[in-house]
Design a protein around this motif. Structure first.
Motif, PDB file in Angstrom:
ATOM      1  N   THR A  21      -2.847   7.670  -5.294  1.00 38.13           N
ATOM      2  CA  THR A  21      -3.877   8.407  -4.545  1.00 38.13           C
ATOM      3  C   THR A  21      -4.179   9.736  -5.236  1.00 38.13           C
ATOM      4  O   THR A  21      -3.266  10.488  -5.566  1.00 38.13           O
ATOM      5  CB  THR A  21      -3.379   8.701  -3.108  1.00 38.13           C
ATOM      6  OG1 THR A  21      -3.068   7.462  -2.491  1.00 38.13           O
ATOM      7  CG2 THR A  21      -4.435   9.437  -2.304  1.00 38.13           C
ATOM      8  N   ARG A  55      -8.752   6.180  -4.268  1.00 39.92           N
ATOM      9  CA  ARG A  55      -7.715   5.234  -3.837  1.00 39.92           C
ATOM     10  C   ARG A  55      -8.208   3.814  -4.084  1.00 39.92           C
ATOM     11  O   ARG A  55      -9.390   3.595  -4.316  1.00 39.92           O
ATOM     12  CB  ARG A  55      -7.454   5.376  -2.317  1.00 39.92           C
ATOM     13  CG  ARG A  55      -6.660   6.580  -1.908  1.00 39.92           C
ATOM     14  CD  ARG A  55      -6.483   6.609  -0.393  1.00 39.92           C
ATOM     15  NE  ARG A  55      -5.936   5.392   0.180  1.00 39.92           N
ATOM     16  CZ  ARG A  55      -4.644   5.078   0.236  1.00 39.92           C
ATOM     17  NH1 ARG A  55      -3.732   5.903  -0.214  1.00 39.92           N
ATOM     18  NH2 ARG A  55      -4.251   3.932   0.775  1.00 39.92           N
ATOM     19  N   PHE A  57      -7.640   1.301  -1.685  1.00 41.55           N
ATOM     20  CA  PHE A  57      -8.080   0.746  -0.390  1.00 41.55           C
ATOM     21  C   PHE A  57      -7.964   1.856   0.650  1.00 41.55           C
ATOM     22  O   PHE A  57      -7.251   2.849   0.450  1.00 41.55           O
ATOM     23  CB  PHE A  57      -7.261  -0.494   0.013  1.00 41.55           C
ATOM     24  CG  PHE A  57      -5.771  -0.290   0.053  1.00 41.55           C
ATOM     25  CD1 PHE A  57      -5.130   0.114   1.206  1.00 41.55           C
ATOM     26  CD2 PHE A  57      -5.001  -0.488  -1.089  1.00 41.55           C
ATOM     27  CE1 PHE A  57      -3.758   0.311   1.244  1.00 41.55           C
ATOM     28  CE2 PHE A  57      -3.617  -0.296  -1.064  1.00 41.55           C
ATOM     29  CZ  PHE A  57      -3.003   0.107   0.097  1.00 41.55           C
ATOM     30  N   ARG A  59      -7.237   4.005   4.132  1.00 35.65           N
ATOM     31  CA  ARG A  59      -6.161   4.182   5.123  1.00 35.65           C
ATOM     32  C   ARG A  59      -6.680   5.169   6.169  1.00 35.65           C
ATOM     33  O   ARG A  59      -7.625   5.915   5.944  1.00 35.65           O
ATOM     34  CB  ARG A  59      -4.884   4.682   4.465  1.00 35.65           C
ATOM     35  CG  ARG A  59      -5.025   6.051   3.856  1.00 35.65           C
ATOM     36  CD  ARG A  59      -3.735   6.589   3.252  1.00 35.65           C
ATOM     37  NE  ARG A  59      -4.039   7.831   2.548  1.00 35.65           N
ATOM     38  CZ  ARG A  59      -3.174   8.561   1.882  1.00 35.65           C
ATOM     39  NH1 ARG A  59      -1.926   8.178   1.782  1.00 35.65           N
ATOM     40  NH2 ARG A  59      -3.537   9.683   1.292  1.00 35.65           N
ATOM     41  N   LEU A  62      -1.533   8.890   6.675  1.00 37.49           N
ATOM     42  CA  LEU A  62      -0.427   8.493   5.801  1.00 37.49           C
ATOM     43  C   LEU A  62       0.208   7.185   6.268  1.00 37.49           C
ATOM     44  O   LEU A  62       0.679   7.080   7.409  1.00 37.49           O
ATOM     45  CB  LEU A  62       0.640   9.597   5.754  1.00 37.49           C
ATOM     46  CG  LEU A  62       1.778   9.352   4.759  1.00 37.49           C
ATOM     47  CD1 LEU A  62       1.282   9.313   3.317  1.00 37.49           C
ATOM     48  CD2 LEU A  62       2.870  10.401   4.921  1.00 37.49           C
ATOM     49  N   ASN A  63       0.176   6.214   5.374  1.00 40.53           N
ATOM     50  CA  ASN A  63       0.790   4.900   5.633  1.00 40.53           C
ATOM     51  C   ASN A  63       0.182   4.144   6.818  1.00 40.53           C
ATOM     52  O   ASN A  63       0.800   3.238   7.365  1.00 40.53           O
ATOM     53  CB  ASN A  63       2.311   5.014   5.783  1.00 40.53           C
ATOM     54  CG  ASN A  63       2.962   5.543   4.508  1.00 40.53           C
ATOM     55  OD1 ASN A  63       2.324   5.599   3.463  1.00 40.53           O
ATOM     56  ND2 ASN A  63       4.213   5.943   4.595  1.00 40.53           N
ATOM     57  N   PHE A  65      -2.514   1.819   7.105  1.00 40.07           N
ATOM     58  CA  PHE A  65      -3.419   1.125   6.194  1.00 40.07           C
ATOM     59  C   PHE A  65      -4.542   0.402   6.913  1.00 40.07           C
ATOM     60  O   PHE A  65      -4.359  -0.112   8.008  1.00 40.07           O
ATOM     61  CB  PHE A  65      -2.612   0.166   5.319  1.00 40.07           C
ATOM     62  CG  PHE A  65      -1.538   0.878   4.551  1.00 40.07           C
ATOM     63  CD1 PHE A  65      -1.877   1.869   3.647  1.00 40.07           C
ATOM     64  CD2 PHE A  65      -0.201   0.599   4.766  1.00 40.07           C
ATOM     65  CE1 PHE A  65      -0.907   2.566   2.946  1.00 40.07           C
ATOM     66  CE2 PHE A  65       0.791   1.291   4.074  1.00 40.07           C
ATOM     67  CZ  PHE A  65       0.439   2.275   3.172  1.00 40.07           C
ATOM     68  N   SER A 101       2.460   4.162  -6.742  1.00 39.87           N
ATOM     69  CA  SER A 101       2.166   4.442  -5.337  1.00 39.87           C
ATOM     70  C   SER A 101       1.016   3.569  -4.818  1.00 39.87           C
ATOM     71  O   SER A 101       1.150   2.358  -4.790  1.00 39.87           O
ATOM     72  CB  SER A 101       1.899   5.942  -5.185  1.00 39.87           C
ATOM     73  OG  SER A 101       1.920   6.312  -3.850  1.00 39.87           O
ATOM     74  N   ASN A 102      -0.135   4.123  -4.484  1.00 39.63           N
ATOM     75  CA  ASN A 102      -1.230   3.306  -3.957  1.00 39.63           C
ATOM     76  C   ASN A 102      -1.620   2.194  -4.942  1.00 39.63           C
ATOM     77  O   ASN A 102      -1.883   1.050  -4.525  1.00 39.63           O
ATOM     78  CB  ASN A 102      -2.430   4.218  -3.635  1.00 39.63           C
ATOM     79  CG  ASN A 102      -3.621   3.460  -3.084  1.00 39.63           C
ATOM     80  OD1 ASN A 102      -4.687   3.430  -3.696  1.00 39.63           O
ATOM     81  ND2 ASN A 102      -3.455   2.828  -1.939  1.00 39.63           N
ATOM     82  N   ASN A 105       0.956  -0.457  -4.792  1.00 33.71           N
ATOM     83  CA  ASN A 105       0.855  -1.221  -3.540  1.00 33.71           C
ATOM     84  C   ASN A 105      -0.204  -2.320  -3.632  1.00 33.71           C
ATOM     85  O   ASN A 105       0.030  -3.451  -3.192  1.00 33.71           O
ATOM     86  CB  ASN A 105       0.521  -0.287  -2.368  1.00 33.71           C
ATOM     87  CG  ASN A 105       1.689   0.621  -2.021  1.00 33.71           C
ATOM     88  OD1 ASN A 105       2.797   0.408  -2.481  1.00 33.71           O
ATOM     89  ND2 ASN A 105       1.436   1.630  -1.210  1.00 33.71           N
ATOM     90  N   MET A 127       5.592   0.343  -1.710  1.00 36.57           N
ATOM     91  CA  MET A 127       6.173   0.074  -0.395  1.00 36.57           C
ATOM     92  C   MET A 127       5.579  -1.216   0.151  1.00 36.57           C
ATOM     93  O   MET A 127       4.561  -1.702  -0.358  1.00 36.57           O
ATOM     94  CB  MET A 127       5.864   1.225   0.561  1.00 36.57           C
ATOM     95  CG  MET A 127       4.382   1.414   0.807  1.00 36.57           C
ATOM     96  SD  MET A 127       4.009   2.988   1.591  1.00 36.57           S
ATOM     97  CE  MET A 127       4.621   2.656   3.220  1.00 36.57           C
ATOM     98  N   ILE A 154       7.339   9.491   1.442  1.00 38.76           N
ATOM     99  CA  ILE A 154       6.301   8.492   1.726  1.00 38.76           C
ATOM    100  C   ILE A 154       6.885   7.091   1.870  1.00 38.76           C
ATOM    101  O   ILE A 154       6.530   6.346   2.781  1.00 38.76           O
ATOM    102  CB  ILE A 154       5.222   8.533   0.606  1.00 38.76           C
ATOM    103  CG1 ILE A 154       4.513   9.899   0.655  1.00 38.76           C
ATOM    104  CG2 ILE A 154       4.217   7.399   0.780  1.00 38.76           C
ATOM    105  CD1 ILE A 154       3.577  10.155  -0.494  1.00 38.76           C
TER     106      ILE A 154
HETATM  107  C1  MLT Z   1      -0.148   7.004  -1.385  1.00 37.45           C
HETATM  108  O1  MLT Z   1      -0.335   8.157  -1.055  1.00 37.45           O
HETATM  109  O2  MLT Z   1      -0.568   6.552  -2.432  1.00 37.45           O
HETATM  110  C2  MLT Z   1       0.542   6.162  -0.400  1.00 37.45           C
HETATM  111  O3  MLT Z   1       1.658   6.612  -0.002  1.00 37.45           O
HETATM  112  C3  MLT Z   1       0.607   4.754  -0.721  1.00 37.45           C
HETATM  113  C4  MLT Z   1      -0.655   4.165  -0.248  1.00 37.45           C
HETATM  114  O4  MLT Z   1      -1.361   4.845   0.480  1.00 37.45           O
HETATM  115  O5  MLT Z   1      -0.927   3.038  -0.616  1.00 37.45           O
END
Ligand code: MLT
Length: 200
Positions: A21, A55, A57, A59, A62-63, A65, A101-102, A105, A127, A154
């Motif tokens: 992100t 990003r 996708f 959200r 935070l977290n 989605f 991270s993002n 994911n 995650m 996170i």
């Molecule tokens: C992020 O900030 O990238 C997240 O923690 C993970 C995500 O939003 O996919």
């Protein structure tokens, strides 16, 4: 989708980069070159905007989605990877997805939820997105994942473990690197990822 491309040298790995992100297509380039100085690089910029941050996708905090966006953007990303692979003459199965991270994911989501020839991944601080609708076998997949320990604000241990289990249960070859440095990528894990990649 906006991309950065560098053909690298003929003996290099094919690294497909997906930033975290707030990053962009340049964010993981130094990391890719650290892991393999000869690598080919194909790097994507996430098309979702969140307060000026890119990003892959949507959200809703935070977290929290947005699963509709996750599926839509996963399809778009996969189509873009297919197109770029054809244009560049690289077989889908030859890419190593490298996400942070993002970006990690959505990369993990692609391997778990889409039947695709993509089969290798280096995932920094991913995650579980808690989407498990598929059961097809993943024994052709080889992935390396890192976790930042309990200082990561996170990714919880529980969520990281759920992702690892999702891959292991479906027979993927999984290597886990645990650090204690939080959500940032550190040198120790980069070295570990580099060793893993060298032996791929
Ligand atoms: C992020 O900030 O990238 C997240 O923690 C993970 C995500 O939003 O996919």
């Amino acid at each position: 989708m906006k991309t950065l491309y560098d053909a690298g040298k003929s003996d290099g790995k094919n690294l497909l980069l997906l930033h975290g992100t707030g990053g962009d297509e340049t964010s993981l380039v130094d990391i890719a070159r650290f892991m393999d100085g000869s690598c080919r690089i194909l790097s994507f910029r996430g098309e979702i905007q969140e307060d000026g941050m890119n990003r892959f996708f949507k959200r809703n905090g935070l977290n929290q989605f947005d699963f509709e966006s996750l599926e839509e953007e996963s399809d778009k990303l996969l189509a873009a990877i297919e197109k770029e692979s054809q244009d560049k003459g690289v077989a889908m199965e030859d890419w190593v997805l490298v996400g942070y991270s993002n970006g990690a994911n959505i990369a993990a989501h692609l391997l778990l939820e889409r039947e695709t020839p993509l089969r290798q991944g280096v995932f920094f601080h991913p995650m579980s997105l808690e989407v498990h609708t598929q059961k097809f076998d993943l024994s052709d997949k080889r992935i390396w994942l890192s976790y930042g320990g309990d200082r990561d604000p996170i990714v919880s241990q529980e969520s990281f473990d759920e992702l690892v289990t999702a891959f292991q249960k479906r027979n993927a070859d999984v290597t886990v690197e645990e650090t204690s440095a939080g959500h940032q990528i550190n040198m120790e894990e980069l070295q570990s990822a580099r060793n893993w990649l060298e032996n791929l």
